[in-house]
Design an enzyme around this catalytic site. Sequence first.
Site, PDB file in Angstrom:
ATOM      1  N   ASP A  77     -14.605   7.302  13.920  1.00 35.06           N
ATOM      2  CA  ASP A  77     -13.622   6.470  13.233  1.00 35.06           C
ATOM      3  C   ASP A  77     -12.279   7.182  13.315  1.00 35.06           C
ATOM      4  O   ASP A  77     -12.233   8.413  13.427  1.00 35.06           O
ATOM      5  CB  ASP A  77     -14.008   6.252  11.765  1.00 35.06           C
ATOM      6  CG  ASP A  77     -13.339   5.004  11.186  1.00 35.06           C
ATOM      7  OD1 ASP A  77     -14.009   3.961  11.082  1.00 35.06           O
ATOM      8  OD2 ASP A  77     -12.142   5.067  10.850  1.00 35.06           O
ATOM      9  N   ARG A 112       0.814  -1.222   0.000  1.00 37.09           N
ATOM     10  CA  ARG A 112       0.000   0.000   0.000  1.00 37.09           C
ATOM     11  C   ARG A 112       0.843   1.266   0.000  1.00 37.09           C
ATOM     12  O   ARG A 112       0.417   2.298  -0.499  1.00 37.09           O
ATOM     13  CB  ARG A 112      -0.933   0.005   1.222  1.00 37.09           C
ATOM     14  CG  ARG A 112      -2.034  -1.023   1.105  1.00 37.09           C
ATOM     15  CD  ARG A 112      -3.122  -0.782   2.118  1.00 37.09           C
ATOM     16  NE  ARG A 112      -4.103  -1.859   2.055  1.00 37.09           N
ATOM     17  CZ  ARG A 112      -5.099  -2.012   2.888  1.00 37.09           C
ATOM     18  NH1 ARG A 112      -5.268  -1.146   3.872  1.00 37.09           N
ATOM     19  NH2 ARG A 112      -5.940  -3.010   2.773  1.00 37.09           N
TER      20      ARG A 112
END
Length: 261
Positions: A135, A25
Amino acid sequence: MRIVRYLKPRYGLDLEQKKVIVNGRMENYIKAGGWANFSAYMDAVERDASGKLEMILVNMLTTNHTYFMREFEHFEYFRKVVLPWMKEKESGRKDLHIWCGAASTGEEPYMIAMVLRDFFGAEHGSWDTKVLATDVSTKVLQQALAGIYTAEHLKEVPEQWKRNFFRQDKVSGQYMVKEELKGEVIFRQFNLMEPFPFKKKMHTIFLRNVMIYFDEKTKAELLRKVYDVLVPGGYLFIGMTETLDRSVAPFQIIQPSIFRK
């Protein structure tokens, strides 16, 4: 690996066994950003007083796979058992405290809000049923706040709910969450590793499919904090593939993935 060591104490993310994913990533992002290697990139992250580089790193390494109606059994139990208990318990104050601790792109908190609207019906206006949705990733919270989803995202949602809570764009075919439902969810960025800031205790906490990122010690610390912040009799929902060690917090098992204080 330096990225793994950096994120663990700050966010609880246990990426020790996922170094291949981390490499995959981050590699292109680091090259595109002009850093010579991972070490130079981490030097930049640690020097960045604004915290922006750190937040991009967190956004890139937290997987946020979710959809409407995921693990729907939870919402059925919430409607049939938990909400009647909450309604009776708070019949005087009409003030419910519900927290979704892994809001991701918004599907879960909007689902909770839809169930609440459906359950209270005409009485809804006299109750405070706002859902706190948090979050760690600012990227997914931006998507959640926008409230725009593809038809594929909503394919399992009942037609009546689609009509009541969404409007479809005629050109793109995408669905937008209506403002009245948006107003039922309060989105905030929050790191579960930080002290919980709540002034009032929670009736129900949804903490689904987030503890899979944590090692046992981090999970235990989090569960103790969750237990402390629930009202007596309050409910905790975790992901169906997750487990809870009751030696760290004395939850009562209602059924797998549903617990009660």
